[in-house]
Design an enzyme around this catalytic site. Structure first.
Site, PDB file in Angstrom:
ATOM      1  N   HIS A 142       0.822  -1.207   0.000  1.00  0.00           N
ATOM      2  CA  HIS A 142       0.000   0.000   0.000  1.00  0.00           C
ATOM      3  C   HIS A 142       0.856   1.256   0.000  1.00  0.00           C
ATOM      4  O   HIS A 142       0.418   2.311  -0.463  1.00  0.00           O
ATOM      5  CB  HIS A 142      -0.970  -0.002   1.186  1.00  0.00           C
ATOM      6  CG  HIS A 142      -0.339   0.255   2.509  1.00  0.00           C
ATOM      7  ND1 HIS A 142       0.199  -0.727   3.296  1.00  0.00           N
ATOM      8  CD2 HIS A 142      -0.155   1.418   3.204  1.00  0.00           C
ATOM      9  CE1 HIS A 142       0.675  -0.203   4.406  1.00  0.00           C
ATOM     10  NE2 HIS A 142       0.471   1.092   4.388  1.00  0.00           N
ATOM     11  N   LYS A 244      14.989   9.172  30.916  1.00  0.00           N
ATOM     12  CA  LYS A 244      13.954   8.795  31.888  1.00  0.00           C
ATOM     13  C   LYS A 244      12.635   8.416  31.211  1.00  0.00           C
ATOM     14  O   LYS A 244      11.707   7.963  31.883  1.00  0.00           O
ATOM     15  CB  LYS A 244      13.732   9.909  32.906  1.00  0.00           C
ATOM     16  CG  LYS A 244      13.144  11.192  32.368  1.00  0.00           C
ATOM     17  CD  LYS A 244      12.992  12.178  33.523  1.00  0.00           C
ATOM     18  CE  LYS A 244      12.352  13.482  33.094  1.00  0.00           C
ATOM     19  NZ  LYS A 244      12.194  14.411  34.238  1.00  0.00           N
ATOM     20  N   VAL A 263      -6.490  -7.942  19.776  1.00  0.00           N
ATOM     21  CA  VAL A 263      -7.445  -7.356  18.834  1.00  0.00           C
ATOM     22  C   VAL A 263      -7.166  -7.785  17.395  1.00  0.00           C
ATOM     23  O   VAL A 263      -7.952  -8.508  16.779  1.00  0.00           O
ATOM     24  CB  VAL A 263      -7.432  -5.812  18.928  1.00  0.00           C
ATOM     25  CG1 VAL A 263      -8.384  -5.211  17.882  1.00  0.00           C
ATOM     26  CG2 VAL A 263      -7.842  -5.359  20.320  1.00  0.00           C
ATOM     27  N   ARG A 331     -22.897 -16.168  11.311  1.00  0.00           N
ATOM     28  CA  ARG A 331     -21.954 -16.561  12.371  1.00  0.00           C
ATOM     29  C   ARG A 331     -21.623 -18.055  12.318  1.00  0.00           C
ATOM     30  O   ARG A 331     -21.318 -18.679  13.331  1.00  0.00           O
ATOM     31  CB  ARG A 331     -22.525 -16.206  13.749  1.00  0.00           C
ATOM     32  CG  ARG A 331     -21.471 -15.783  14.769  1.00  0.00           C
ATOM     33  CD  ARG A 331     -20.758 -14.540  14.365  1.00  0.00           C
ATOM     34  NE  ARG A 331     -19.768 -14.104  15.361  1.00  0.00           N
ATOM     35  CZ  ARG A 331     -19.002 -13.037  15.230  1.00  0.00           C
ATOM     36  NH1 ARG A 331     -19.105 -12.275  14.152  1.00  0.00           N
ATOM     37  NH2 ARG A 331     -18.125 -12.703  16.165  1.00  0.00           N
TER      38      ARG A 331
END
Length: 468
Positions: A142, A244, A263, A331
């Site tokens: 891409h 730090k 995810v 599903r």
């Protein structure tokens, strides 16, 4: 420098758009008010850029995380804004040292705005899973298409832009890709690491999507990019960070890895992706989906709606693809059987596992399986640089009075930080619910044959094996 950091950064936000009388104001749910002046609006107000509204940032993840419906349009606006904030920050702190000019700011912001304008549908599935299957190992990216699309937008809409700015924008878009320019940048090298950092992986692209994706999925995010954005410093033509802030930098990569695990590569997300790749492959002969990948004039018309096109078509040629899409809607997904993590000492020479390997691991008397009954997903999760630690490529400084930059190693900071930087997970799916038991057993046999033990953490649940 640094004594009045908060005041300086606050004023820099207002610098991002010096005269708002001619700007468009957009309210973003991550960064608040974003301003686009007429120069950038020339690109935003084109059908090619508006196409990004039709590309979900996380592809098919919204089918598992319903809130993940944000698009590459808003992500691109976010990267544009953060790119401007980054370059304004270093200009405000070090303007006399590094000589950032108006065109530099414009270039970096435009690269941020257009970095994904050539993206394909369904996040990275299109280029990493679908195209290699139908085009025999295609290496299309891409980033390359974004460069072509930028040229196309400029030509098609007669946008007046300095050729040097245009070339630099394209090089910045490619900076972290495999096709990054090999030309050595003679000055202001650090500008090329703001949007897409091929040197160490810290860039505003990640700053935006980590926070945006976490919020959309309803997950907490304790990585605060503002700390890095407001305190970074250019030293020797590279962006460095306060010593730090080492753990904050580590948190950037760790949070990204967590998002990949929980995810982006969620087991059900991958099941749906496998089904969509199969559906696109079945539809490819009729729809010639890959025909436009080298032609920006055609490619900008391709987006996530291709799935809806397949689903609503009455063509007999698309029946098999349509049936797969309907299974997703209902599903009736490919069933996750089990997984195992490839041992650390086996990763370097790991050979991809195929459905054939699973089928060939069956024993006499087992329910016979075909390769077409099985899908295998190889998931790699790292800190952006494979098995290497990206923090080893980052330079730090002690404080703003010091001109010395240096690398830091994990063991000098904390012994709780991971000693290994990559996970490789093998997942096996059954395309038919009634074959889960047989596929699971064959997968276990494969592990015993390959590693001398079951590498999976637990057995496949009996309830799933009995599902019909």
């Amino acid at each position: 420098m640094g004594t009045n950091g908060n005041e300086e950064v606050t004023s820099l936000y207002s610098l991002s758009c010096r005269d708002r009388r001619f700007s468009k104001h957009i309210h973003d749910n991550v960064h608040g008010n974003i301003y686009l002046d007429p120069f950038f609006l020339q690109f935003v107000d084109t059908e090619q850029f508006q196409r990004l509204r039709e590309l979900k940032q996380l592809g098919l993840t919204h089918m598992v995380y319903p809130g993940a419906v944000h698009s590459r349009f808003e992500h691109s606006l976010g990267v544009y804004w953060l790119a401007g904030e980054a370059v304004h920050t270093v200009q405000g702190h070090q303007g006399s040292e590094i000589n950032i000019e108006r065109n530099d700011i414009r270039t970096v912001k435009l690269a941020g705005l257009l970095h994904d304008v050539g993206h394909g549908p369904f996040s990275h599935l299109f280029e990493r899973e679908f195209l290699p299957r139908v085009l025999n190992g295609s290496e299309w990216s891409h980033e390359d298409m974004s460069v072509k699309m930028i040229d196309y937008i400029v030509d098609a809409h007669h946008i007046e832009i300095d050729s040097a700015i245009l070339n630099n924008v394209k090089e910045m878009v490619l900076a972290s890709s495999a096709n990054a320019s090999q030309n050595t940048v003679n000055e202001k090298r650090f500008l090329y690491d703001i949007v897409a950092n091929g040197q160490n992986g810290i860039d505003v692209d990640k700053f935006d999507y980590i926070v945006r994706d976490s919020r959309a999925c309803g997950l907490g995010c304790n990585f605060q990019f503002q700390r890095l954005l407001e305190t970074m410093r250019v030293m020797g033509d590279e962006i460095c960070y306060r010593a730090k802030d080492y753990l904050t930098v580590h948190k950037l990569f760790a949070t990204r890895a967590d998002l990949h695990r929980t995810v982006y590569t969620h087991a059900k997300v991958k099941a749906i992706e496998l089904m969509v790749v199969d559906a696109l492959t079945l539809a490819h002969g009729e729809l010639s989906i890959s025909a436009s990948i080298q032609e920006p004039a055609k490619f900008w018309k391709l987006d996530d709606s291709i799935l809806r096109q397949i689903e609503t078509s009455d063509k007999q040629e698309l029946k098999k693809a349509r049936d797969l899409v309907l299974r997703i809607r209902r599903r009736d997904l490919y069933q996750f059987c089990n997984e195992f993590a490839v041992p650390k000492d086996k990763q370097e020479h790991f050979k991809d596992i195929t459905p054939q390997d699973i089928v060939c691991s069956q024993k006499n008397g087992d329910t016979p399986l075909n390769e077409e009954d099985i899908s295998v997903s190889i998931v790699k999760i790292d800190l952006t640089r494979g098995r290497s630690n990206p923090l080893e490529s980052i330079k730090f400084f002690q404080d703003y009075e010091s001109d010395y930059k240096f690398p830091m190693r994990d063991e000098r900071i904390s012994h709780l930080l991971p000693a290994f930087c990559q996970d490789m997970i093998v997942r096996v799916y059954s395309k038919k619910p009634e074959l889960v038991g047989a596929v699971s057993k064959a997968f276990e046999n494969y592990q015993l044959k390959t590693y001398g033990m079951k590498a999976q953490v637990h057995d496949t649940p009996e309830k799933k094996k009995r599902r019909v």
